[in-house]
Motif scaffolding. Sequence first.
Motif, short mmCIF file in Angstrom:
data_model
loop_
_atom_site.label_atom_id
_atom_site.label_comp_id
_atom_site.label_asym_id
_atom_site.label_seq_id
_atom_site.Cartn_x
_atom_site.Cartn_y
_atom_site.Cartn_z
N GLU A 183 0.83 -1.20 0.00
CA GLU A 183 0.00 0.00 0.00
C GLU A 183 0.87 1.25 0.00
OE1 GLU A 183 -3.22 -0.17 2.72
OE2 GLU A 183 -3.24 1.98 2.96
N GLY A 184 0.55 2.10 -0.93
CA GLY A 184 1.29 3.35 -0.99
C GLY A 184 2.68 3.19 -1.56
N ARG A 189 -7.98 13.77 0.72
CA ARG A 189 -8.33 12.34 0.70
C ARG A 189 -9.50 12.06 -0.24
NH1 ARG A 189 -4.68 14.28 4.45
NH2 ARG A 189 -3.79 12.56 5.67
N GLU A 210 2.13 8.17 3.48
CA GLU A 210 1.35 9.14 2.72
C GLU A 210 0.93 10.31 3.62
OE1 GLU A 210 -1.71 7.35 0.35
OE2 GLU A 210 -2.91 9.17 0.42
N ASN A 211 0.49 9.98 4.82
CA ASN A 211 0.11 11.03 5.76
C ASN A 211 1.28 11.93 6.08
OD1 ASN A 211 -2.45 10.02 5.90
ND2 ASN A 211 -2.09 8.80 7.73
N PHE A 251 0.27 -0.56 8.26
CA PHE A 251 -0.20 0.59 7.48
C PHE A 251 0.95 1.52 7.11
CE2 PHE A 251 -3.77 -0.65 10.23
CZ PHE A 251 -4.68 -1.01 9.26
N LYS A 303 0.17 3.95 4.29
CA LYS A 303 -0.75 5.02 4.68
C LYS A 303 -0.04 6.04 5.56
CE LYS A 303 -4.76 5.02 4.07
NZ LYS A 303 -5.44 5.68 2.93
#
Lengths: 368, 614
Positions: B38-39, B114, B84-85, B78, B81
């Motif tokens: 992810e990401g 988002r 990305e944050n 995560f 995620k």
Amino acid sequence: MSRFRPVVGASEAITLLFIFISSKVFLTYTVFYYHKGLNASWVIPLITTIAGVVVALLLVALLNRYPGLDLVEIGEELAGPYLNLLFAFFYLALLLLGAGMALRGTSEGVVSGFLTDTPISLVIAFFITGTMVVSYLGLEAVARTARFFVSVLVVTALVLVALTIPLWHWDAFFPLLGPGPLKLLLGSLNFTGDFVQIILLGLICHFLPAGRIRAIGVGGTLIAGFFLFLFTTVPILVYDYPPVTELMLPSFELARIINMGRFGQRMEVLFVPLWVFGNMIFLSISYYAAAVVLTRICKLRDYRPFVLAATVLTAVIAFIPQNVIQAAYWSQLYLGRYSLGMLVAIILLLLLISIFRGKGGGLDEKSN
Amino acid sequence: MLKYLLYRKPSFIPSVFESGIEDRMDENSNQSGGNKKEGSAKDSTGFGNGGRQDQDGRGGGKSKDGGVKSNPVTEKRFAGKIAENKAIDDIMNNKVRLYPGLDNNKQVLEKIFRVPQNKDPVFRPISIGTKPPTRAMLLYLDGITNTQLQNSTILQPLMLLSELRNVGQDGGAAVGNQDDEDFIERIKEAVLPSNQVSEAETFEQVVNDVLNGNTALIIDGFDRAILMETKGWQYRSVGKPQVEAVIRGPQEGFTELVKINTTLVRKILHRPALVAEYVNAGAVGPAQCAVMYLADVANPDLVKEVKKRLELIRADYLSEPGLVEQMIEDSPVVPVPQVLTTERPDRVAAGLIEGKVAIFINGNPFVMLVPCTFFNLTQSPEDAYIRWPAGSFIRIIRYLGLFMALLLPAHYIAIVAYHPEFIPTDLLLAMTGAREKVPFPSIVEVLVMETSFELIREAGIRIPGTVGTTLGIVGALILGQAAVSANIVSPILIIVVAVTALGSFAIPNYSFSLSIRLLRFVYIMLASVMGLMGILVGVYIHIGVLVSLKSFGVPFMAPAAPVTIKGTDYFMRGPVWSQEARPDYLDPLKTRRQPPKSRSWLRRGRGKRGGGGK
């Protein structure tokens, strides 16, 4: 000395001083006056007040020569560290012995008057806790607490006196000079130590408004003298001599005798705050001042670690006398009779050294 | 080379004592494996850098922030995620500039908001009616903008009228030429009739403004955005104060919008020196705070201190003055409020005139006034609105109520348990007779009743209004009748508890009343241990703590302790014509509030005491 430099106003300083000196009127202490002065014991506080003012002026004269320094620092500057150590221990003994005896007297009074089934150790623990907290918060807290309570104390004290007016016997004053002027004067010398608490001025002088130390010293002494006079005279007027010599706590007995009809009995409960707050302020001041002396002896900057030490020492001293009578007797004997003379000797010695050496010294630039 | 062989950088090894983290890692290792991708795809805007950014080698150990632990399993699972944050945070915190290309800007903003998960942001592509047409995009949040305003002041002028105003590549600035500045300026000055228009150069400015209900116009080929005032969220209208009701005086209370609240004060104080500065407090959900003061009265050091404390708050979310209060007060461990909270504009105005500083929090109808003293907490605005003898009398009643609320139950215990001899014989007989059948000691009796009362009070706040009367019946039955009939408590205690409750209701400040309620139980305990002595020792400590408290550097018990110059309005309420000076402890720039002859209509030689002077 501490994290924050406290600021004490003139009125707060006068309040501190006069409560520190005069809170003994709520204990057994003044009973000893009556043994020496008989029915003319009211003269004794007048004479001792004059002595107190003279000592205050002497102390201020010394302090003014070394602005920014307190009594312990001046002693070190003038007499050197070794001799000054003796002086500092003397100051410490004055403060701790006075606090210890007051703590014992107050606690015994509470136990005998209000909490008859409570162990005295618990009463002492409560008093110590309360007074230690305020001492720990610093000089500002002690001074402002005293200033906050002073109106309550003064009004309650005056009300107490006023309510006894119907019971006054004016003929108790006669013969006017009791045992005679000479005996009164010599007898008064036994109580000059009433004003030895003027030493507080020497320990907090650099937190006071510049140029007003003399006014604070003299003002505090005179107000204290007035209350000593008042609470020495009124029991004589109410109880007459010699019954007055048999009182354990004259001010408490004054409150107990007040009777306002069927409903207004046992009025002493209204005056409990007077005794408790007066003595708690005395103890808080003592702990703080003792902690300051210890801080100076150890050459540290923060007084707070020594507050607990001063408290523990006071509690130990409080339990040394076998009973409250012995505590009162020791207090009169060691503090009342000799202490002011020794303090005057130290102040005079320091003044003489100062004059001999000329004003000034390396510590002049040092500020707290 | 040798040192690399000899020295190996220590890596973090999770301790087995850390709450079974290792087990959870093993259990979730398979699950997290699926999310590792992810990401991982890195796009042109720098997002999705393919893994964790904070590779500090510590895994899930103790973080540097006060020992707060992060879960390594969650971090691993995560990672994309989180990365990305962090990238978004970097864009915001580092104030990254807008791109010249519209598509790039849109892509970044969609990531920040988002989108597509988030349905509230609206990216409205438009074509500005120039020759040739210019591509642009409007960005706003649906629901908090005024759509009519957008239609009439943004969309219509841009799409339909810009040609009429001679804006465009032919008539004005050409896109991409050196006159870009003119094109943006022309749009702002000639096309957009919004009342507030500004420019933004960074994503952070655009995002913050859009979050505040404004609309951003981003034009293709320009690395700047135009921000337009289009706030249109719903809010409560100005109504009556809910907590600080008065009989005489204004019936207006603050509402939730900071702008309306500052306006309510401005409506009272028509002064050019009335300054409102805006400060954001908090990190994740910054609270918009307005610091209001009279520039010609308030001490600049005080204003500076207030702003400094607000700006230096490091917290996620502070939506309520109660939360901000805890962050800015001098001694948060002492259970006494050191900030005056009010919902009355007139009270704020009165405080500002004295030299205080008001702090408004957006989204809340309560405003903080600092510094605050003990006497401020015991005063009500109504004291000033009625004639001074009545005002003074009410204050005396209030102090009596304060004393009752704090000490009456403790005194009951002290007298019943330790000092029955203190009360007159007849009263003692009555009390003893009433307590004869009660099986509990007085401390239990008092604790039962006080706790029951606090329970009823708390339930009364939470209970829905429609069943509120039921609570009154239950309370009256339990407290008033059943407890006495069951011989659980004595009737005299019912009187004590009732008077105590009345006393606490008389305290005008809710926070202060709460602290009194709390301290009452401390005094009850002290009285149960040492009787009257316990209460007196407690009072001594209480006063000692209060006199050493400070509120923004001002002693809490001023002007009583320390003694400063007293006006006639601190303990009692003096005549308004004698209140000539502002509070000394605030050290204001202007000390005099009114001249000595405030009642100058009086003839010479009369009414000297009435402020008329000679």
